[in-house]
Write a protein that holds these residues in place. Structure first.
Motif, PDB file in Angstrom:
ATOM      1  N   THR A 227       0.819  -1.222   0.000  1.00  0.00           N
ATOM      2  CA  THR A 227       0.000   0.000   0.000  1.00  0.00           C
ATOM      3  C   THR A 227       0.850   1.269   0.000  1.00  0.00           C
ATOM      4  O   THR A 227       0.303   2.373  -0.022  1.00  0.00           O
ATOM      5  CB  THR A 227      -0.922   0.017   1.235  1.00  0.00           C
ATOM      6  OG1 THR A 227      -0.123  -0.061   2.424  1.00  0.00           O
ATOM      7  CG2 THR A 227      -1.891  -1.159   1.209  1.00  0.00           C
ATOM      8  N   THR A 228       2.169   1.123   0.031  1.00  0.00           N
ATOM      9  CA  THR A 228       3.055   2.290  -0.006  1.00  0.00           C
ATOM     10  C   THR A 228       2.821   3.067  -1.297  1.00  0.00           C
ATOM     11  O   THR A 228       2.796   2.489  -2.386  1.00  0.00           O
ATOM     12  CB  THR A 228       4.523   1.842   0.085  1.00  0.00           C
ATOM     13  OG1 THR A 228       4.699   1.052   1.262  1.00  0.00           O
ATOM     14  CG2 THR A 228       5.445   3.033   0.135  1.00  0.00           C
ATOM     15  N   GLU A 229       2.680   4.376  -1.195  1.00  0.00           N
ATOM     16  CA  GLU A 229       2.356   5.201  -2.356  1.00  0.00           C
ATOM     17  C   GLU A 229       3.563   5.989  -2.837  1.00  0.00           C
ATOM     18  O   GLU A 229       4.405   6.410  -2.037  1.00  0.00           O
ATOM     19  CB  GLU A 229       1.214   6.172  -2.025  1.00  0.00           C
ATOM     20  CG  GLU A 229      -0.130   5.501  -1.801  1.00  0.00           C
ATOM     21  CD  GLU A 229      -1.253   6.500  -1.660  1.00  0.00           C
ATOM     22  OE1 GLU A 229      -0.959   7.682  -1.361  1.00  0.00           O
ATOM     23  OE2 GLU A 229      -2.420   6.125  -1.859  1.00  0.00           O
ATOM     24  N   LEU A 230       3.622   6.167  -4.157  1.00  0.00           N
ATOM     25  CA  LEU A 230       4.623   7.031  -4.757  1.00  0.00           C
ATOM     26  C   LEU A 230       4.077   7.572  -6.063  1.00  0.00           C
ATOM     27  O   LEU A 230       3.005   7.164  -6.526  1.00  0.00           O
ATOM     28  CB  LEU A 230       5.943   6.303  -4.979  1.00  0.00           C
ATOM     29  CG  LEU A 230       6.015   5.164  -6.008  1.00  0.00           C
ATOM     30  CD1 LEU A 230       7.475   4.916  -6.364  1.00  0.00           C
ATOM     31  CD2 LEU A 230       5.439   3.875  -5.451  1.00  0.00           C
ATOM     32  N   ASP A 231       4.806   8.481  -6.662  1.00  0.00           N
ATOM     33  CA  ASP A 231       4.308   9.196  -7.831  1.00  0.00           C
ATOM     34  C   ASP A 231       4.032   8.252  -8.994  1.00  0.00           C
ATOM     35  O   ASP A 231       4.735   7.280  -9.212  1.00  0.00           O
ATOM     36  CB  ASP A 231       5.330  10.258  -8.248  1.00  0.00           C
ATOM     37  CG  ASP A 231       4.773  11.198  -9.293  1.00  0.00           C
ATOM     38  OD1 ASP A 231       5.008  10.944 -10.481  1.00  0.00           O
ATOM     39  OD2 ASP A 231       4.108  12.176  -8.923  1.00  0.00           O
ATOM     40  N   LYS A 232       2.971   8.584  -9.754  1.00  0.00           N
ATOM     41  CA  LYS A 232       2.564   7.743 -10.879  1.00  0.00           C
ATOM     42  C   LYS A 232       3.680   7.602 -11.906  1.00  0.00           C
ATOM     43  O   LYS A 232       3.853   6.536 -12.498  1.00  0.00           O
ATOM     44  CB  LYS A 232       1.311   8.332 -11.542  1.00  0.00           C
ATOM     45  CG  LYS A 232       0.821   7.552 -12.752  1.00  0.00           C
ATOM     46  CD  LYS A 232      -0.429   8.155 -13.324  1.00  0.00           C
ATOM     47  CE  LYS A 232      -0.833   7.471 -14.612  1.00  0.00           C
ATOM     48  NZ  LYS A 232      -1.138   6.044 -14.421  1.00  0.00           N
ATOM     49  N   THR A 233       4.454   8.674 -12.120  1.00  0.00           N
ATOM     50  CA  THR A 233       5.552   8.601 -13.089  1.00  0.00           C
ATOM     51  C   THR A 233       6.582   7.572 -12.665  1.00  0.00           C
ATOM     52  O   THR A 233       7.101   6.808 -13.493  1.00  0.00           O
ATOM     53  CB  THR A 233       6.217   9.985 -13.237  1.00  0.00           C
ATOM     54  OG1 THR A 233       5.235  10.946 -13.591  1.00  0.00           O
ATOM     55  CG2 THR A 233       7.292   9.945 -14.307  1.00  0.00           C
ATOM     56  N   VAL A 234       6.896   7.532 -11.377  1.00  0.00           N
ATOM     57  CA  VAL A 234       7.845   6.539 -10.875  1.00  0.00           C
ATOM     58  C   VAL A 234       7.259   5.138 -11.022  1.00  0.00           C
ATOM     59  O   VAL A 234       7.953   4.190 -11.417  1.00  0.00           O
ATOM     60  CB  VAL A 234       8.197   6.830  -9.405  1.00  0.00           C
ATOM     61  CG1 VAL A 234       9.197   5.810  -8.877  1.00  0.00           C
ATOM     62  CG2 VAL A 234       8.755   8.243  -9.262  1.00  0.00           C
ATOM     63  N   ILE A 235       5.965   4.997 -10.726  1.00  0.00           N
ATOM     64  CA  ILE A 235       5.290   3.704 -10.857  1.00  0.00           C
ATOM     65  C   ILE A 235       5.409   3.181 -12.285  1.00  0.00           C
ATOM     66  O   ILE A 235       5.737   2.010 -12.515  1.00  0.00           O
ATOM     67  CB  ILE A 235       3.803   3.844 -10.479  1.00  0.00           C
ATOM     68  CG1 ILE A 235       3.652   4.047  -8.968  1.00  0.00           C
ATOM     69  CG2 ILE A 235       3.011   2.639 -10.936  1.00  0.00           C
ATOM     70  CD1 ILE A 235       3.639   2.805  -8.147  1.00  0.00           C
TER      71      ILE A 235
END
Length: 738
Positions: free
Chosen positions: A442-450
């Motif tokens: 569930t850890t979130e990060l920026d969509k671009t990094v994803i």
């Protein structure tokens, strides 16, 4: 909305359905095989099938029909859930994903004949083909019973396409013998008449869901009123033209039917009983509603609308209300006012936004951050003090920035969810079965990094299975379980995200890696390398220890691509390997590629930015705290621990600046690969947010520099790559000691 936009929504929903089905089948594989889990998988596959039929993707629809039929037999208990069946369903889901991708890209459909045969064989072996025989004959009366015209028949065909799962539910397991008995002794039934009004459409209600709820109570649609449908040029899709009559079994109570419409209120007319009829169409013009002037005329208008609804008292025959017709509008308004407050919770649902709009929003927020920095610097230069106002502006700017970034944030589970399929494909090609453990999905990060994380993660997993995890025989001989374990974890740490890929394999064979590097001329035979440096040789271009070239490895490009992709993301990758125990790859990435916090420092005539996430503290050394090491190396004693001092002037080639710690300020930073170090700068100017601009995109990659930003006065400042700069400045022996 154009057909192309609708198709994009369909494919986005396909991705969600595939993820839901993947999660459900993974739960089944882990032992959770309850009805809710199976139904969730069935609904996901059925949703894809319905959309495929609507858009004319014949191959996708045909394949999904077989898949859905098998799942229908599973949830009806006709096919037992066994490990072989779950494996078959997972492979079928992989092929379904390929079908969706082929439909999206307009390519050829994948070969699915063998899988379809396997699914049909599974159904035949477990149920003797009974499900299809039971479903097909029973479906015919459903189509022939309603009294419709030729134009209605076409609508019925579309309606059947959307509700085929519902028809399966109603007819599955239907025994003809009881049906004949029912014909001899008809069951006592009663009728429900309903018509959604225009308000139901505007408020986001879905009549089809209500129809399905009634059908789930045993209701059968005996009539659909299409007489009020206007010509196409006058058709308004937001209004309610259709009405339905359902025949309900005696087992279904009136209260259970009314509960279905509790949250829609007067926006859907409902009439119960044999003597009632489908309520009339209610179309309220938008203009008269807000007009407060004609008080007397408003009730008259609404009275005309409400008058044709004597069916409501029939529906509630047990509790008649002799209220005057004139009071109906007031009651309706009161009910509408009471129903208004519960509406906001529905707003918690997600909406789809074009990614271009989000990118534009992030760019504007970045410009806002720069403008705020310019304002602060301009006011300060002119001696204007407005601390409270500037502090408030900075707080609001930061809140806007964090809110904008949170919109683009996504859980890393969208990347981790692809891993089970990769492991299944590797198991079929290598024979190695690997169990997957996931932590922090569930850890979130920026969509671009994803989006850019998928390729390096795939390479690392393939490398772990092919090179790291041993065969079942070798693992047993080493005292390990025959099944390997791959652990994926993600966590936030110091403003960055750490992703680790760990296996419990044999670890890196450093002797073999070094010998291969010498053979390929990557290092000389006389080189004395530390364990860390030998491990990093696997990232060299063209390096591979595979004996033969396969579709998995052997070409020496995978790990090189991993390092380059991680570097492009502004991150770094480190290795921790123990012979006989396993290997862990740790990716350290920024949470976002847009905006961050930094410390503005001066080095000679240059202004640089040190990312705040790497800063531990700043200090001026006292007497005896700086010690020399060798001819040109200084170490700083920080509370009994010596760390190397790195001069930014020397490291970045500045023409002037502090050369000794006595001339400047030391900033203690923390790195992933080399521990702590102290950066020597002339002075610390400020601490503020900065907008990250890619140096590689606008110029070219530079060692020791992570990017650039625009300062408040319009000048360009370089962002220091702390980890890379310290690693390049520290010899290998000192790195290992740190």
């Amino acid at each position: 909305m154009s057909p192309e936009e609708i198709q994009q929504i369909f494919f986005a929903e396909c991705e969600e359905s595939l993820a839901a089905a993947e999660s459900g089948l993974a739960a089944c594989q882990a032992g959770t095989q309850d009805a809710d889990t199976v139904n969730a998988v069935f609904r996901a596959v059925h949703s894809i099938k319905g959309g495929a039929g609507a858009f004319g993707y014949v191959a996708l629809q045909a394949y999904t029909h077989t898949f859905e039929t098998l799942l229908s037999d599973v949830r009806e208990g006709l096919v037992a859930i066994e490990s072989k069946l779950v494996d078959l369903l997972l492979r079928a889901l992989d092929t379904l994903s390929d079908h969706v991708e082929a439909a999206r890209e307009g390519g050829d459909a994948p070969a699915d004949a063998a899988l379809i045969s396997e699914m049909e064989a599974s159904m035949a072996a477990n149920a003797g083909g009974a499900p299809e025989a039971a479903v097909e004959p029973a479906a015919e009366p459903e189509v022939s019973e309603p009294d419709t015209t030729g134009s209605d028949a076409e609508g019925s065909a579309d309606y059947e396409l959307d509700l085929d799962a519902l028809l399966d539910d109603l007819t599955a397991g239907f025994d003809p013998a009881p049906a004949k008995a029912a014909e001899a002794a008809p069951e006592k039934r009663w009728k429900v008449h309903l018509r959604p009004h225009s308000g139901a459409m505007r408020n986001g209600s879905e009549p089809l869901l209500m129809v399905r709820e009634i059908a789930s109570l045993g209701g059968e649609c005996v009539h659909c009123d299409v007489s009020q449908v206007p010509p196409l040029d006058a058709f308004d899709p937001a209004l309610g033209y259709l009405g339905w009559t359902f025949s309900m079994p005696e087992t279904a109570s009136e209260d259970s039917v009314r509960e279905i419409f509790d949250f829609i209120g007067d926006d859907c007319a409902l009439a119960l009983g044999e003597d009632a009829d489908i309520p009339e169409v209610k179309i309220v013009a938008a203009a008269p509603k807000p007009a407060p002037a004609p008080v007397a005329s408003a009730p008259v208008k609404e009275a005309k609308v409400a008058a044709p609804q004597p069916a409501a008292p029939v529906a509630a025959a047990a509790q008649p209300e002799p209220a005057p017709v004139q009071d109906a509008p007031a009651d309706a308004a009161a009910k509408a006012a009471q129903a208004a407050p519960p509406a906001p919770p529905a707003g918690g649902q997600s909406i789809r936004i074009d990614l271009f709009k989000l990118d534009r929003l992030i760019d504007l927020v970045g410009e806002l951050v720069i403008a705020q920095a310019m304002l602060v610097q301009r006011l300060g230069a002119n001696g204007i003090t407005a601390n409270e106002e500037l502090s408030l502006l900075e707080t609001l700017t930061r809140d806007i920035q964090e809110s904008a970034m949170s919109i683009r944030a996504q859980p890393i589970s969208s990347v981790f969810s692809r891993v089970p399929r990769i492991l299944r494909e590797l198991a079929s090609s290598t024979g190695k079965h690997v169990k997957l453990d996931v932590i922090g999905e569930t850890t979130e990060l920026d969509k671009t990094v994803i989006e850019r994380l998928g390729e390096p993660l795939t390479h690392l997993i393939r490398n772990a299975v092919d090179h790291g995890i041993e065969s079942a025989e070798d693992r047993i001989a080493a005292g390990k379980a025959p099944e390997g374990t791959l652990t994926l974890s993600a966590e936030h740490r110091s403003g960055r995200i750490l992703i680790s890929i760990a296996d419990d394999g044999a670890g890196i064979n450093r002797e073999r890696v070094l010998a291969k590097a010498v053979e390929k001329g990557i290092v000389s035979a006389e080189a004395q390398l530390t364990a860390e440096e030998i491990d990093n040789l696997i990232f060299a271009p063209g390096f591979s220890t595979a004996q033969t070239v396969s579709n998995i490895s052997g070409r020496g490009v995978g790990m090189d691509v991993v390092r380059q992709n991680v570097k492009d993301l502004g991150g770094r990758i480190t290795i921790d390997s123990t012979p006989g125990k396993g290997t862990t790859f740790i990716l350290t990435l920024p949470l976002t590629l847009a905006i961050s916090d930094g410390m503005i420092v001066n080095v000679g005539d240059q202004t640089l930015v040190v990312p705040l996430a790497s800063v531990v503290e700043s200090l001026r050394p006292g007497d005896g705290e700086v010690q020399g090491l060798g001819s040109n190396r200084n170490m700083l004693n920080v509370r009994g621990r010596f760390i190397p001092i790195v001069s930014l002037r020397s490291a970045l080639g500045a023409s002037s600046g502090a050369l000794t710690p006595d001339e400047g300020v030391l900033i203690v930073v923390d790195t992933e690969s080399t521990g702590q170090a102290a950066l020597l700068v002339d002075e610390i100017q400020d601490q503020r947010q900065f907008v990250i601009k890619s140096l590689a995109t606008n110029f070219r990659p530079v060692d020791g520099v992570a990017g650039a930003t625009i300062l408040g006065d319009g000048r360009v400042a370089l962002i220091v790559d702390v980890d890379g700069l310290v690693s390049n400045a520290a010899p290998g022996q000192e790195r290992q000691a740190a």
